[in-house]
Design an enzyme around this catalytic site. Structure first.
Site, short mmCIF file in Angstrom:
data_model
loop_
_atom_site.label_atom_id
_atom_site.label_comp_id
_atom_site.label_asym_id
_atom_site.label_seq_id
_atom_site.Cartn_x
_atom_site.Cartn_y
_atom_site.Cartn_z
N GLN A 71 0.81 -1.21 0.00
CA GLN A 71 0.00 0.00 0.00
C GLN A 71 0.84 1.26 0.00
O GLN A 71 0.33 2.36 -0.28
CB GLN A 71 -0.92 0.01 1.22
CG GLN A 71 -0.20 0.21 2.55
CD GLN A 71 -1.12 0.10 3.74
OE1 GLN A 71 -1.66 -0.97 4.03
NE2 GLN A 71 -1.30 1.22 4.46
N CYS A 79 -5.18 0.59 3.62
CA CYS A 79 -5.23 -0.83 3.97
C CYS A 79 -6.62 -1.41 3.77
O CYS A 79 -6.78 -2.57 3.37
CB CYS A 79 -4.79 -1.01 5.42
SG CYS A 79 -5.74 -0.03 6.62
N HIS A 113 -6.02 -0.85 11.54
CA HIS A 113 -5.43 -1.43 10.33
C HIS A 113 -6.31 -2.57 9.82
O HIS A 113 -6.94 -3.27 10.62
CB HIS A 113 -4.03 -1.94 10.63
CG HIS A 113 -3.26 -2.41 9.43
ND1 HIS A 113 -3.15 -1.66 8.27
CD2 HIS A 113 -2.57 -3.56 9.20
CE1 HIS A 113 -2.41 -2.33 7.38
NE2 HIS A 113 -2.05 -3.48 7.92
N ASN A 141 -0.73 -9.30 4.99
CA ASN A 141 -0.67 -7.86 5.18
C ASN A 141 -0.48 -7.17 3.82
O ASN A 141 -0.33 -7.83 2.79
CB ASN A 141 0.47 -7.50 6.14
CG ASN A 141 0.28 -6.16 6.81
OD1 ASN A 141 -0.66 -5.41 6.50
ND2 ASN A 141 1.16 -5.82 7.73
#
Length: 406
Positions: A155, A161, A298, A318
């Site tokens: 990102q 996110c 997040h 992630n």
């Protein structure tokens, strides 16, 4: 809607060994525009060499001398932290691609600018929340190994996110139902979902709702990521390749989350603000993060679970690049005693579902369901109600078929 596992001694040893064959190339009085980023004592000069190697490895370029100085100072402090933290055992931390940031800078650049968990107050117990019963789960599951998870993305320094978590869930359900793994556009969501805040953060359910209303989402290649806010490209947004019919919230408990991830990768919210999360390298994360929904900052993608030496963990993808963590992933300890979502860092999760991308046999069942709806004048007010109705219809159809066969 979101989520919260890993060894570094070998890395540090290799770095130290490599220093024996390096020639120091930095003058002890090195300075630019009054800045002296490299102190002159031997230990800090050694760290300066490591910093140069780190910059080359991560292709890091600083536009201003003072930025480089600050980056080195953060690198030095993080290096000392890594050595101290790893001496205590448990999951490992390391000098990853975020090692030149202080924890405050990291939070500012990579995490949501507001508390994502606050919206949870309006979601728990809603009609959109699916009730999950117990399920027969295998000892482990990894959707990435099954080929329904795209490569780890990055990102950048944009708090987007939520868009990566959203596309991950839809990429997964689409691949499961069609057999085709398609990378979808995060940038389209950043620019077009006006109910969210682009690089300043957002909610995955708002993104799901926009995709439903838009009639689909574009591919990543047709609407590429730029890591910055922009104006929605209507032409590209109309180039829809994958659609969903709805999404559902997963109740915040271990059993529900386990049963949900058996079906597909899940969009999840976590507290990722701790320093040992920022610098995570490998092992089962059991660190300094919160399971309080008020602390969620997040969004990630839950792709499975496993167990190691009696410790259960979630497998989480992630969006900070493959050089963060365990090739872009983190294993987060499951804790079934916690009141929220069974992990030390997690709060809540969502999933997208899709009728239109079912296989031929499923599509035939959908057609029967549509005929049944028309015959019985059945109208569903919400997409999630229709999805639940279809699931019940499918189960009852199978039951009737087996019963009549006897």
């Amino acid at each position: 809607m979101f989520l919260k596992n890993p060894q570094i001694g070998a890395l540090v040893l290799l770095l130290w060994q490599s220093m024996a064959v390096l020639i120091l190339s930095i003058p002890t009085d090195f300075s630019i525009a009054g800045y002296n980023p490299y102190p002159t004592n031997a230990h800090k000069l050694h760290i300066a060499q490591l910093f140069e190697q780190w910059m080359e490895t991560h292709e890091k370029i600083y536009s201003q001398p003072e930025d480089r100085t600050r980056g080195f100072e953060n690198f030095l402090r993080n290096y000392e932290y890594v050595n101290g933290r790893n001496a205590n055992g448990g999951h490992s931390v390391g000098m990853n691609n975020l090692a030149d940031l202080s924890n405050e800078e990291f939070r500012e650049k990579y995490l949501s600018k507001f508390q994502m968990g606050k919206r949870r107050e309006r979601r728990v117990g809603s009609d959109n929340e699916r009730n999950y019963e117990s399920c027969d789960a295998p000892p482990s599951l990894n959707w990435e190994e099954k080929g329904v998870v795209t490569a780890v993305k990055n990102q950048g320094q944009c708090g987007s996110c939520w868009s990566f978590s959203t596309t991950g869930a839809i990429e997964g359900i689409n691949a499961i139902t069609t057999g085709e793994l398609i990378s979808l556009s995060e940038q389209e969501l950043v620019e077009c979902v006006t109910t969210n805040w682009g690089c300043n953060g957002g909610y995955m359910d708002y993104a799901f709702e926009w995709i439903i209303q838009n009639g689909g989402i574009s591919t990543e290649s047709s609407y590429p990521y730029t890591a910055k806010d922009g104006i929605c490209n209507i032409t590209q947004a109309n180039n829809k390749v994958v659609t969903i019919d709805g999404y559902q919230d997963v109740p915040p408990n271990d059993e529900a989350l386990l049963c949900a991830v058996l079906k597909q990768p899940i969009s999840v919210g976590i507290d990722a603000g701790a320093r040992d999360f920022q610098l995570y390298k490998e092992g089962i994360y059991n660190g300094n993060c919160s399971s309080d929904p008020e602390e969620i900052n997040h969004a990630v993608l839950l792709v499975g679970y496993g167990s190691e030496n009696g410790t259960d963990y979630w497998i989480v993808k992630n969006s900070w690049g493959a050089r963060w963590g365990n090739q872009g992933y983190i294993y987060i300890k499951r804790d079934q005693s916690l009141p929220y979502a069974s992990s030390i860092c997690t709060d809540f999760s969502s999933l997208g579902y899709n009728f239109s991308n079912y296989n031929a046999e499923q599509q035939e069942l959908v057609q029967l369901f549509e005929q049944w709806m028309k015959k019985h004048e059945k109208i569903y007010a919400r997409p999630e109600d229709k999805a639940r109705g279809f699931e019940n219809f499918a189960k009852n159809f199978e039951y009737v078929h087996k019963w009549n066969a006897n």
